[in-house]
Design an enzyme around this catalytic site. Sequence first.
Site, PDB file in Angstrom:
ATOM      1  N   GLY A  46       0.830  -1.193   0.000  1.00 30.54           N
ATOM      2  CA  GLY A  46       0.000   0.000   0.000  1.00 30.54           C
ATOM      3  C   GLY A  46       0.863   1.242   0.000  1.00 30.54           C
ATOM      4  O   GLY A  46       2.010   1.210   0.469  1.00 30.54           O
ATOM      5  N   GLN A  51       2.955  10.153   0.850  1.00 27.74           N
ATOM      6  CA  GLN A  51       4.256   9.471   0.953  1.00 27.74           C
ATOM      7  C   GLN A  51       5.158   9.772  -0.245  1.00 27.74           C
ATOM      8  O   GLN A  51       6.369   9.559  -0.174  1.00 27.74           O
ATOM      9  CB  GLN A  51       4.068   7.958   1.075  1.00 27.74           C
ATOM     10  N   CYS A  94       5.535   0.222   7.179  1.00 24.40           N
ATOM     11  CA  CYS A  94       5.205   1.373   6.339  1.00 24.40           C
ATOM     12  C   CYS A  94       6.424   1.721   5.499  1.00 24.40           C
ATOM     13  O   CYS A  94       7.540   1.728   6.023  1.00 24.40           O
ATOM     14  CB  CYS A  94       4.826   2.553   7.234  1.00 24.40           C
ATOM     15  N   HIS A 136      -4.819   1.708   7.225  1.00 24.54           N
ATOM     16  CA  HIS A 136      -3.477   2.284   7.375  1.00 24.54           C
ATOM     17  C   HIS A 136      -3.260   3.392   6.334  1.00 24.54           C
ATOM     18  O   HIS A 136      -2.777   4.475   6.651  1.00 24.54           O
ATOM     19  CB  HIS A 136      -2.447   1.149   7.219  1.00 24.54           C
ATOM     20  N   HIS A 140      -2.960   7.807   6.474  1.00 24.36           N
ATOM     21  CA  HIS A 140      -1.922   8.679   5.895  1.00 24.36           C
ATOM     22  C   HIS A 140      -2.535   9.972   5.357  1.00 24.36           C
ATOM     23  O   HIS A 140      -1.895  11.019   5.394  1.00 24.36           O
ATOM     24  CB  HIS A 140      -1.222   7.970   4.721  1.00 24.36           C
TER      25      HIS A 140
HETATM   26 NI    NI Z   1       2.291   3.581   5.534  1.00 21.44          NI
END
Ligand code: NI
Length: 172
Positions: A46, A51, A94, A136, A140
């Site tokens: 993921g 990110q 992560c 999750h 973010h």
């Molecule tokens: Ni993550």
Amino acid sequence: MSLRNILIHPDPRLKKACDAVRHVDTGLQKLANDMLETMHEAPGIGLAAPQVGVLSRLIVMDCTAKDQEPEPMALFNPEVVWVSDDMNTYSEGCLSIPDQYEDVTRPAEVQVQYLDINGKERDEHFDGLWATCVQHEIDHLDGVLFIDYLSKIKRSMITNKMKKLKKELARA
Ligand code: NI
């Protein structure tokens, strides 16, 4: 498609609430495909837009096992509209916090509304690893990392490790 650089915690962009996508245009479709490629390459299951430094509500995932047909998904403006009472604990990691894994407990099943890569409204039920992953990733988009569920002391230990790692990477 091209690979995007994945931000490492701590980074202010990982702590921001992201903006809703107005409509899924070709630029966002390209971003989603780049993110899927970046995620597969990492490898990970993921990835959320912040990110890669883009503060838009977009996540990508593929939680299929290695021996299964890939099922890449892009979800724009994903929203959890139902959670089960049953909870599940997974050892989460992560891509922005490499090589750190800790148990996190979340609802075992969720219902999520989102726009797909064609801008079509969807409503999907997730369970197992998919349910953990989608929660999750949606976190973010609100600037929440899995380490935010840990004790303060664990969180600061991991954060210090990541600061060290970033220094090493900057020197390399
Ligand atoms: Ni993550």
